[in-house]
Design a protein around this motif. Sequence first.
Motif, mmCIF file in Angstrom:
data_model
loop_
_atom_site.group_PDB
_atom_site.id
_atom_site.type_symbol
_atom_site.label_atom_id
_atom_site.label_comp_id
_atom_site.label_asym_id
_atom_site.label_seq_id
_atom_site.Cartn_x
_atom_site.Cartn_y
_atom_site.Cartn_z
ATOM 1 N N ALA A 165 0.831 -1.208 0.000
ATOM 2 C CA ALA A 165 0.000 0.000 0.000
ATOM 3 C C ALA A 165 0.864 1.257 0.000
ATOM 4 O O ALA A 165 0.536 2.249 -0.665
ATOM 5 C CB ALA A 165 -0.927 -0.002 1.209
ATOM 6 N N VAL A 166 1.962 1.201 0.741
ATOM 7 C CA VAL A 166 2.884 2.339 0.773
ATOM 8 C C VAL A 166 3.412 2.628 -0.636
ATOM 9 O O VAL A 166 3.418 3.779 -1.096
ATOM 10 C CB VAL A 166 4.060 2.064 1.736
ATOM 11 C CG1 VAL A 166 5.149 3.126 1.579
ATOM 12 C CG2 VAL A 166 3.579 2.031 3.175
ATOM 13 N N LEU A 167 3.835 1.587 -1.327
ATOM 14 C CA LEU A 167 4.422 1.779 -2.651
ATOM 15 C C LEU A 167 3.401 2.294 -3.660
ATOM 16 O O LEU A 167 3.706 3.196 -4.456
ATOM 17 C CB LEU A 167 5.044 0.471 -3.150
ATOM 18 C CG LEU A 167 6.206 -0.092 -2.310
ATOM 19 C CD1 LEU A 167 6.816 -1.307 -3.006
ATOM 20 C CD2 LEU A 167 7.274 0.972 -2.073
ATOM 21 N N LEU A 168 2.195 1.746 -3.648
ATOM 22 C CA LEU A 168 1.172 2.203 -4.592
ATOM 23 C C LEU A 168 0.778 3.651 -4.303
ATOM 24 O O LEU A 168 0.630 4.460 -5.231
ATOM 25 C CB LEU A 168 -0.059 1.296 -4.519
ATOM 26 C CG LEU A 168 -1.215 1.650 -5.472
ATOM 27 C CD1 LEU A 168 -0.736 1.718 -6.925
ATOM 28 C CD2 LEU A 168 -2.366 0.660 -5.310
ATOM 29 N N PHE A 169 0.614 3.975 -3.028
ATOM 30 C CA PHE A 169 0.287 5.360 -2.679
ATOM 31 C C PHE A 169 1.376 6.312 -3.157
ATOM 32 O O PHE A 169 1.083 7.370 -3.728
ATOM 33 C CB PHE A 169 0.097 5.517 -1.170
ATOM 34 C CG PHE A 169 0.022 6.963 -0.741
ATOM 35 C CD1 PHE A 169 -1.163 7.676 -0.887
ATOM 36 C CD2 PHE A 169 1.146 7.615 -0.243
ATOM 37 C CE1 PHE A 169 -1.226 9.028 -0.538
ATOM 38 C CE2 PHE A 169 1.084 8.955 0.107
ATOM 39 C CZ PHE A 169 -0.105 9.670 -0.040
ATOM 40 N N MET A 170 2.633 5.950 -2.927
ATOM 41 C CA MET A 170 3.737 6.831 -3.302
ATOM 42 C C MET A 170 3.790 7.066 -4.805
ATOM 43 O O MET A 170 4.091 8.161 -5.270
ATOM 44 C CB MET A 170 5.076 6.264 -2.815
ATOM 45 C CG MET A 170 5.202 6.207 -1.298
ATOM 46 S SD MET A 170 4.929 7.820 -0.513
ATOM 47 C CE MET A 170 4.876 7.341 1.210
ATOM 48 N N PHE A 171 3.493 6.053 -5.572
ATOM 49 C CA PHE A 171 3.460 6.191 -7.035
ATOM 50 C C PHE A 171 2.414 7.226 -7.453
ATOM 51 O O PHE A 171 2.688 8.131 -8.253
ATOM 52 C CB PHE A 171 3.160 4.835 -7.680
ATOM 53 C CG PHE A 171 2.830 4.921 -9.142
ATOM 54 C CD1 PHE A 171 3.795 5.234 -10.075
ATOM 55 C CD2 PHE A 171 1.526 4.698 -9.581
ATOM 56 C CE1 PHE A 171 3.482 5.323 -11.436
ATOM 57 C CE2 PHE A 171 1.202 4.780 -10.920
ATOM 58 C CZ PHE A 171 2.183 5.098 -11.847
ATOM 59 N N ILE A 172 1.220 7.123 -6.892
ATOM 60 C CA ILE A 172 0.145 8.056 -7.243
ATOM 61 C C ILE A 172 0.470 9.457 -6.748
ATOM 62 O O ILE A 172 0.333 10.445 -7.484
ATOM 63 C CB ILE A 172 -1.206 7.582 -6.658
ATOM 64 C CG1 ILE A 172 -1.583 6.208 -7.218
ATOM 65 C CG2 ILE A 172 -2.309 8.594 -6.951
ATOM 66 C CD1 ILE A 172 -2.771 5.560 -6.509
ATOM 67 N N TRP A 173 0.919 9.562 -5.508
ATOM 68 C CA TRP A 173 1.164 10.876 -4.903
ATOM 69 C C TRP A 173 2.319 11.605 -5.585
ATOM 70 O O TRP A 173 2.238 12.805 -5.847
ATOM 71 C CB TRP A 173 1.452 10.702 -3.411
ATOM 72 C CG TRP A 173 1.541 12.013 -2.679
ATOM 73 C CD1 TRP A 173 0.523 12.715 -2.121
ATOM 74 C CD2 TRP A 173 2.737 12.773 -2.431
ATOM 75 N NE1 TRP A 173 0.997 13.874 -1.549
ATOM 76 C CE2 TRP A 173 2.351 13.932 -1.726
ATOM 77 C CE3 TRP A 173 4.090 12.592 -2.741
ATOM 78 C CZ2 TRP A 173 3.277 14.901 -1.324
ATOM 79 C CZ3 TRP A 173 5.003 13.557 -2.340
ATOM 80 C CH2 TRP A 173 4.592 14.689 -1.638
ATOM 81 N N PHE A 174 3.377 10.888 -5.890
ATOM 82 C CA PHE A 174 4.519 11.464 -6.596
ATOM 83 C C PHE A 174 4.082 12.065 -7.931
ATOM 84 O O PHE A 174 4.457 13.184 -8.292
ATOM 85 C CB PHE A 174 5.579 10.381 -6.818
ATOM 86 C CG PHE A 174 6.648 10.736 -7.818
ATOM 87 C CD1 PHE A 174 7.718 11.537 -7.445
ATOM 88 C CD2 PHE A 174 6.588 10.261 -9.121
ATOM 89 C CE1 PHE A 174 8.713 11.851 -8.366
ATOM 90 C CE2 PHE A 174 7.578 10.576 -10.045
ATOM 91 C CZ PHE A 174 8.648 11.373 -9.668
#
Length: 470
Positions: A165-174
């Motif tokens: 979840a951390v990685l997917l969120f970071m992709f979208i937020w970035f």
Amino acid sequence: MNKRNSGLLSMGWLLLLLGFSCVASAEEVAAAITPTVNKGDTAWMIVATVLVILMVIPGLALFYGGMVRAKNMLSVLMQVFIIFSMMAILWAIYGYSVAFTEGNAYFGGFSKMFLLGITPDSMAATFSKGAYIPEYIYVAFQLTFAAITPALIVGAFAERVKFSAVLLFMFIWFTFSYLPMAHMVWYWTGPDAYTDAKAAEAAGATAGFLFQKGALDFAGGTVVHINAGIAGLVGCLMIGKRIGFKKESLAPHSVTMTMVGASLLWVGWFGFNVGSNLEANGLAALVFVNTLLASAAATLSWMFAEWLMRGKPSMLGGASGAIAGLVAITPACGWAGPMGAIGLGFVVGAICFWGVTGLKSKLGYDDSLDAFGVHGIGGIIGAIGTGVVASPSLGGTGVWDYVANGVAEFNMATQVTSQLWGVGVCIVWSGVVSFVAFKIVDLLIGLRVSEEVEREGLDICEHGESAYHN
């Protein structure tokens, strides 16, 4: 030869000498505006880039890792380490192009996707006319900013979120928060385009939205700290509190590790702030002094506030104060004078102490490692404070007018208004993007680990290893 001929000959030689002088002057002017790359600037930017990498791995990783419980130490190290690596690749594929090429006021274009067209001979503008650095080192330097910013967010919801979840969120937020904010605040065509008022107006029209509004952010008060701090606040509110919050001990397992991490952050921050000058010159020296003094002042301010309110000064408080000072001076470091930097540090240390104690307790949210309390609140104070400490009447440098080639007339109220534009847009933009991104991730894969996993610890359950073996 008569006197008349002699006089004419003398006059001819004089005109010829004047002609050579004019030619030489024209050549000197041409040479002055010819884009050049200075080896000293290039060498400094390589060092600065390495220093910012040091801030992230191991600096931030150890700073955060020491503050969680032993059973979650490796999970934090892993998140920071992998986020750094992931953002580096995304930056090269499309991030640099979206942030630093011409598009509209909010997003850049795709002309440099996959770093297309960049060669060892490509140049990036600095803040001095005619002075450039190799574009590759500019790409790498800005990559480190894009990498550390998402990593800061994990401190808000540490110890309870799935690694996936951390990685997917970071992709979208970035993609939808960091890149647009970087473009809005930092994108412009460079000083050489500002030859006269008409050219300056045309160049300004292609710049990012907040750049056009006159918002000053030397090294990332809005782009990095407020942006990440607001995302962290949204995250900890949406994800919820850790099991046992305010009911059992959630104390840091190694303040020693946190102090080491804070020290590495402080050292690396000189690359972060001073490197943002893009040149090794007198202004870079001022930025260095400001960065050092603001952090020292905030360390003392936090310590004395804690000592007064709680009866004892703590090492964790001292380390947190140092980071708060670094956060606050980041947007102001190129415009403040040394005394302004000290004043800003003293203010932010005490206020951030209140933010992570009084405010957090009053509102009841679980910002695990105080990502919002230090970066969000500290970034807001620093960004608004920039409009004050930049004033020449307070020892600041003022704002440079590239058309007049001198310091522009400074109006504090006008500048603070511009700073408020930057703060307001960043809070809203990051808040909305973060909320949507967390919702998407929760719907697709779920945000939070199970209660059983949270109690056992993320190290073993998520990564199959442990930081310590008793």
